[in-house]
Design an enzyme around this catalytic site. Structure first.
Site, short mmCIF file in Angstrom:
data_model
loop_
_atom_site.label_atom_id
_atom_site.label_comp_id
_atom_site.label_asym_id
_atom_site.label_seq_id
_atom_site.Cartn_x
_atom_site.Cartn_y
_atom_site.Cartn_z
N LYS A 57 15.68 40.04 -7.68
CA LYS A 57 14.73 39.18 -8.39
C LYS A 57 13.32 39.35 -7.84
CE LYS A 57 14.33 34.58 -7.20
NZ LYS A 57 14.87 33.22 -7.02
N ASP B 75 19.91 36.50 -6.72
CA ASP B 75 18.94 37.26 -5.93
C ASP B 75 19.60 37.66 -4.61
OD1 ASP B 75 18.83 34.97 -4.30
OD2 ASP B 75 17.10 34.18 -5.37
N HIS C 80 17.93 27.04 3.25
CA HIS C 80 17.51 28.24 2.51
C HIS C 80 17.55 29.49 3.39
CE1 HIS C 80 15.53 30.52 -0.52
NE2 HIS C 80 14.52 30.79 0.26
N GLN D 254 9.03 27.12 2.88
CA GLN D 254 7.85 27.65 3.60
C GLN D 254 8.32 27.94 5.02
OE1 GLN D 254 4.78 28.26 2.21
NE2 GLN D 254 3.86 28.99 4.09
N ASP E 190 0.82 -1.22 0.00
CA ASP E 190 0.00 0.00 0.00
C ASP E 190 0.85 1.27 0.00
OD1 ASP E 190 1.07 0.04 2.48
OD2 ASP E 190 -0.82 0.05 3.59
C1 R5P Z 1 15.00 31.09 -3.89
O1 R5P Z 1 15.14 32.17 -3.33
C2 R5P Z 1 16.12 30.12 -4.06
O2 R5P Z 1 17.32 30.60 -3.52
C3 R5P Z 1 16.35 29.76 -5.51
O3 R5P Z 1 16.78 30.93 -6.21
C4 R5P Z 1 15.09 29.26 -6.15
O4 R5P Z 1 14.48 28.31 -5.35
C5 R5P Z 1 15.39 28.65 -7.51
O5 R5P Z 1 14.19 28.23 -8.07
P1 R5P Z 1 14.04 28.11 -9.63
O6 R5P Z 1 15.18 27.27 -10.13
O7 R5P Z 1 12.70 27.42 -9.80
O8 R5P Z 1 14.03 29.47 -10.20
#
Ligand code: R5P
Length: 313
Positions: free
Chosen positions: A207, A184, A146, A114, A34
């Site tokens: 960004k 970014d 992150h 998140q 399952d």
């Molecule tokens: C977001 O701030 C992360 O540092 C990455 O820049 C982001 O997750 C990259 O996502 P994607 O490749 O979908 O643009």
């Protein structure tokens, strides 16, 4: 001392064990019809896990990784607490507890993005998962999280470790970039540390993410004409962030553009998309991926040593 892993982090666990000079044991994992998971610590690892500190290496991605991590920690804790009761009455049923010494090392912490409640009623997912897992271990190591702030108030020692030193070493040897770009503001610390280690120029873009697949960068003059540039981020998912940054670099005369990250999620054909914009893609093996060229073992080892020092075991 021992390193154990389940189904999603075997190669990273091997790299960690090698960096620490410890033994690596694979935990048996399988699925019931399952789809529910089953784990069992193999007999030849039982003694070592009771006698020495143990590092469980496991990702919280995909979702099944969360359950597997929890089950492995639970089994390891039972064993160390001396709770060996089993219906077949194999081996001793109880033993004395051996105290603290279980560290969870997470190469890729799924749900890390998140990390805030943007609207009322949302779950702060990163915190919820970390709190659940740290209720069953004595320390936590997370690789290139992150945004670490969300896990700064856990009740066990936490080490936020980074593979950026190894990523810089790899880029220097394979690309020798003249310029490092953070795509970014969130990646500025990581990318600038790479630029500093390599000894090259650095800048960043601003960004705006319109949706999961649409990225817009604010126009900025970058001194990249005739230069070889590496874009450095914590993770690459769809590749949209890197593709748009690479376009900006090419339009300003960059002759070579590479993309490097710790976590290569590479969703939905991202590598093929990226290779239309960049000359090379470089990642660690925190997640199994086709661009795994940077060892994450040394970074995890630094985190484990840090937590062990805090635990004093
Ligand atoms: C977001 O701030 C992360 O540092 C990455 O820049 C982001 O997750 C990259 O996502 P994607 O490749 O979908 O643009």
């Amino acid at each position: 001392m021992v390193v154990v892993s389940g189904s999603n982090s075997g190669p990273m666990a091997e790299q960690l064990a090698e960096a620490l000079g410890w033994t690596h044991h694979r935990i048996e994992t399988r699925r019931f019809p399952d789809t529910e998971g089953y784990i069992r610590i193999p007999t030849d690892a039982l003694e070592a896990i009771r006698n020495e500190p143990v590092v469980v290496v496991s990702n919280t991605f995909p979702d099944s990784g969360i359950v597997e991590t929890l089950l492995m920690l639970d089994a390891v804790q039972d064993l160390r607490n001396g709770d060996l009761q089993n219906l077949r009455e194999i081996g001793p049923q109880t033993l004395p507890g051996v105290g603290k010494g279980v560290i969870l090392a997470v190469p890729y912490f799924g749900y890390s993005r998140q990390d805030k409640r943007f609207k009322p009623g949302e779950s702060v997912s990163a915190r919820a998962i970390a709190e659940m897992l740290t209720s069953r271990c004595d320390g936590l190591v997370v690789l290139d999280l992150h945004a670490p702030a969300v896990l700064e108030h856990l009740t066990v020692p936490v080490a936020f470790t980074s593979a950026m030193p190894e990523l810089a070493e790899h880029l220097k040897e394979s690309v020798d970039p003249d310029f490092i770009l953070s795509p970014d503001k969130g990646a500025i610390d990581r990318a600038s540390s790479v630029a500093q280690q390599i000894g090259c120029e650095f800048s960043y873009l601003e960004k705006t993410r319109i949706d999961a697949h649409t990225i817009v960068h604010k126009a900025k003059d970058l001194d990249v004409a005739g230069k070889s540039v590496a874009i450095v981020d914590d993770m690459i998912a769809t590749g949209g962030t890197i593709c748009r940054a690479a376009e900006a670099l090419r339009s300003q005369g960059a002759v070579q553009v590479h993309a490097a990250c710790c976590h290569g999620l590479f969703t939905g054909g991202a590598i093929a998309r990226l290779l239309r914009y960049v000359d090379g893609v470089h990642a660690t093996g925190s997640l199994a991926n086709a661009r795994d060229v940077i060892s994450g073992g040394p970074a995890l080892a630094r985190g484990v040593r840090d937590v062990l020092a805090q635990l004093d075991v």
